[in-house]
Design a protein around this motif. Structure first.
Motif, PDB file in Angstrom:
ATOM      1  N   UNK A  45      -0.487   6.825  -2.846  1.00 28.27           N
ATOM      2  CA  UNK A  45      -0.570   8.172  -2.285  1.00 28.27           C
ATOM      3  C   UNK A  45      -1.036   8.144  -0.842  1.00 28.27           C
ATOM      4  N   UNK A  46      -2.132   7.429  -0.590  1.00 27.07           N
ATOM      5  CA  UNK A  46      -2.681   7.450   0.764  1.00 27.07           C
ATOM      6  C   UNK A  46      -1.835   6.633   1.726  1.00 27.07           C
ATOM      7  N   UNK A  47      -1.131   5.630   1.215  1.00 29.59           N
ATOM      8  CA  UNK A  47      -0.195   4.901   2.068  1.00 29.59           C
ATOM      9  C   UNK A  47       0.889   5.848   2.578  1.00 29.59           C
ATOM     10  N   UNK A  48       1.392   6.719   1.698  1.00 26.36           N
ATOM     11  CA  UNK A  48       2.403   7.698   2.115  1.00 26.36           C
ATOM     12  C   UNK A  48       1.823   8.646   3.156  1.00 26.36           C
ATOM     13  N   UNK A  49       0.607   9.119   2.914  1.00 20.76           N
ATOM     14  CA  UNK A  49      -0.035  10.031   3.880  1.00 20.76           C
ATOM     15  C   UNK A  49      -0.212   9.365   5.236  1.00 20.76           C
ATOM     16  N   UNK A  50      -0.731   8.141   5.238  1.00 19.29           N
ATOM     17  CA  UNK A  50      -0.983   7.441   6.493  1.00 19.29           C
ATOM     18  C   UNK A  50       0.317   7.143   7.238  1.00 19.29           C
ATOM     19  N   UNK A  51       1.337   6.721   6.498  1.00 19.24           N
ATOM     20  CA  UNK A  51       2.616   6.418   7.139  1.00 19.24           C
ATOM     21  C   UNK A  51       3.266   7.676   7.700  1.00 19.24           C
ATOM     22  N   UNK A  52       3.105   8.812   7.013  1.00 23.82           N
ATOM     23  CA  UNK A  52       3.663  10.063   7.523  1.00 23.82           C
ATOM     24  C   UNK A  52       2.995  10.440   8.841  1.00 23.82           C
ATOM     25  N   UNK A  53       1.673  10.266   8.901  1.00 25.21           N
ATOM     26  CA  UNK A  53       0.941  10.581  10.131  1.00 25.21           C
ATOM     27  C   UNK A  53       1.364   9.668  11.270  1.00 25.21           C
ATOM     28  N   UNK A  54       1.395   8.374  11.005  1.00 25.74           N
ATOM     29  CA  UNK A  54       1.782   7.417  12.040  1.00 25.74           C
ATOM     30  C   UNK A  54       3.214   7.693  12.508  1.00 25.74           C
ATOM     31  N   UNK A  55       4.110   7.991  11.566  1.00 29.56           N
ATOM     32  CA  UNK A  55       5.516   8.217  11.901  1.00 29.56           C
ATOM     33  C   UNK A  55       5.705   9.499  12.706  1.00 29.56           C
ATOM     34  N   UNK A  56       5.029  10.569  12.282  1.00 24.79           N
ATOM     35  CA  UNK A  56       5.170  11.839  12.992  1.00 24.79           C
ATOM     36  C   UNK A  56       4.723  11.715  14.439  1.00 24.79           C
ATOM     37  N   UNK A  57       3.610  11.018  14.646  1.00 28.08           N
ATOM     38  CA  UNK A  57       3.119  10.857  16.013  1.00 28.08           C
ATOM     39  C   UNK A  57       3.979   9.875  16.802  1.00 28.08           C
ATOM     40  N   UNK A  58       4.516   8.857  16.136  1.00 26.95           N
ATOM     41  CA  UNK A  58       5.409   7.919  16.826  1.00 26.95           C
ATOM     42  C   UNK A  58       6.643   8.630  17.349  1.00 26.95           C
ATOM     43  N   UNK A  59       7.144   9.607  16.581  1.00 28.22           N
ATOM     44  CA  UNK A  59       8.310  10.370  17.024  1.00 28.22           C
ATOM     45  C   UNK A  59       7.992  11.212  18.252  1.00 28.22           C
ATOM     46  N   UNK A 122       7.596  -1.500  14.343  1.00 28.86           N
ATOM     47  CA  UNK A 122       8.284  -0.299  14.791  1.00 28.86           C
ATOM     48  C   UNK A 122       8.465   0.645  13.607  1.00 28.86           C
ATOM     49  N   UNK A 123       9.042   1.815  13.902  1.00 27.34           N
ATOM     50  CA  UNK A 123       9.165   2.844  12.875  1.00 27.34           C
ATOM     51  C   UNK A 123      10.049   2.376  11.721  1.00 27.34           C
ATOM     52  N   UNK A 124      11.111   1.656  12.035  1.00 27.38           N
ATOM     53  CA  UNK A 124      11.957   1.128  10.976  1.00 27.38           C
ATOM     54  C   UNK A 124      11.208   0.167  10.076  1.00 27.38           C
ATOM     55  N   UNK A 125      10.278  -0.588  10.657  1.00 29.12           N
ATOM     56  CA  UNK A 125       9.473  -1.507   9.862  1.00 29.12           C
ATOM     57  C   UNK A 125       8.592  -0.789   8.861  1.00 29.12           C
ATOM     58  N   UNK A 126       8.136   0.421   9.201  1.00 30.66           N
ATOM     59  CA  UNK A 126       7.331   1.191   8.247  1.00 30.66           C
ATOM     60  C   UNK A 126       8.140   1.535   7.002  1.00 30.66           C
ATOM     61  N   UNK A 127       9.419   1.835   7.185  1.00 31.84           N
ATOM     62  CA  UNK A 127      10.265   2.148   6.040  1.00 31.84           C
ATOM     63  C   UNK A 127      10.363   0.934   5.119  1.00 31.84           C
ATOM     64  N   UNK A 128      10.575  -0.233   5.699  1.00 28.83           N
ATOM     65  CA  UNK A 128      10.639  -1.450   4.887  1.00 28.83           C
ATOM     66  C   UNK A 128       9.299  -1.718   4.180  1.00 28.83           C
ATOM     67  N   UNK A 129       8.207  -1.443   4.860  1.00 29.39           N
ATOM     68  CA  UNK A 129       6.894  -1.657   4.231  1.00 29.39           C
ATOM     69  C   UNK A 129       6.693  -0.714   3.043  1.00 29.39           C
ATOM     70  N   UNK A 130       7.075   0.540   3.216  1.00 31.03           N
ATOM     71  CA  UNK A 130       6.941   1.493   2.110  1.00 31.03           C
ATOM     72  C   UNK A 130       7.821   1.067   0.940  1.00 31.03           C
TER      73      UNK A 130
END
Length: 238
Positions: A45-59, A122-130
């Motif tokens: 759950x918190x991994x999803x939350x953290x990745x959403x925050x990092x991704x939104x700001x990266x955009x 990079x942002x694509x790497x976050x998708x692979x990590x998830x």
């Protein structure tokens, strides 16, 4: 293009696995030493939350840490969420997974190369990590889902990622496909063969459905994070 469809499929499978989860099952041990199922669910759950925050700001072109308080903050969040009820875990998983998918749906093709601090990628790497987090921890929940449900696409990706756990001079051969992996100079070395999902499970430290065949070496640590890149250099290169 990162595997957004595969991550969404993993999220659906996770929701299905939790549909009949009880409070007693939440507090029972998972397959991860020292962690209950609640700890694994809190982490997902918190991994999803953290990745959403990092991704939104990266955009937006902003670089932030996934956890401003580092490992201690991450661990405290997991410990705090772990005792939640089954209904609370179901709700949180569904909400934060959907929010993460919504953020990623806003990305264009060029956005996937945007830098992030997490694993200095990079942002694509976050998708692979998830992708890895969801499918590997689905096994750890011990709710009837094993590596036999890992797709060939995911299994080969996991082997690619986990190959640094092997010592030099090792050959892996996929028994149910064309892939072959080597570490260093492996000419003339005996091969380790197995289905992609079994090789991936073994490398991930999980129990494969069928043990790979061949001389299995001791595995090294999980792949380390790449060395940090200064933020100003990231912005210049990005």
């Amino acid at each position: 293009m990162p595997p957004l469809h595969a991550v969404a499929q993993g999220h659906r499978r996770l929701r299905e696995a939790l549909a009949a989860l009880t409070d007693d099952q939440v507090t029972a041990p998972s397959l991860l030493p020292g962690w209950s199922r609640g700890h694994v669910l809190a982490h997902l759950t918190d991994n999803a939350r953290a990745f959403a925050r990092v991704s939104e700001l990266a955009l937006r072109g902003e670089l932030v840490d996934a956890y401003e308080g580092g490992q201690a903050e991450r661990d405290a969040i997991i410990a705090g969420l772990a005792p939640s009820s089954a209904d609370e875990h179901r709700s949180a998983i569904a909400r934060h997974s959907a929010a993460l998918e919504a953020v990623w749906s806003q990305a264009t093709t060029d956005d996937w190369a945007r830098p992030v601090r997490f694993r200095n990628g990079d942002l694509g790497g976050l998708v692979h990590m998830r992708w890895r987090e969801v499918w590997i921890h689905l096994v750890d929940l011990d709710l009837g889902i094993g590596p036999q449900e890992w797709s060939n696409e995911f299994s080969c990706h996991a082997v690619d990622f986990l190959l640094p756990r092997l010592p030099e001079g090792v050959v892996l051969r996929q028994a149910d496909g064309p892939r072959r992996w080597t570490t260093g100079d492996a000419d003339g070395r005996p091969e380790i063969s197995g289905r992609a999902r079994d090789l991936a499970a073994w490398l991930a430290g999980r129990t494969p459905e069928r043990s790979p065949l061949g001389p299995l070496p001791d595995l090294g640590p999980w792949p380390a994070h790449p060395a940090p890149i200064p933020d100003d250099e990231r912005r210049t290169n990005g």
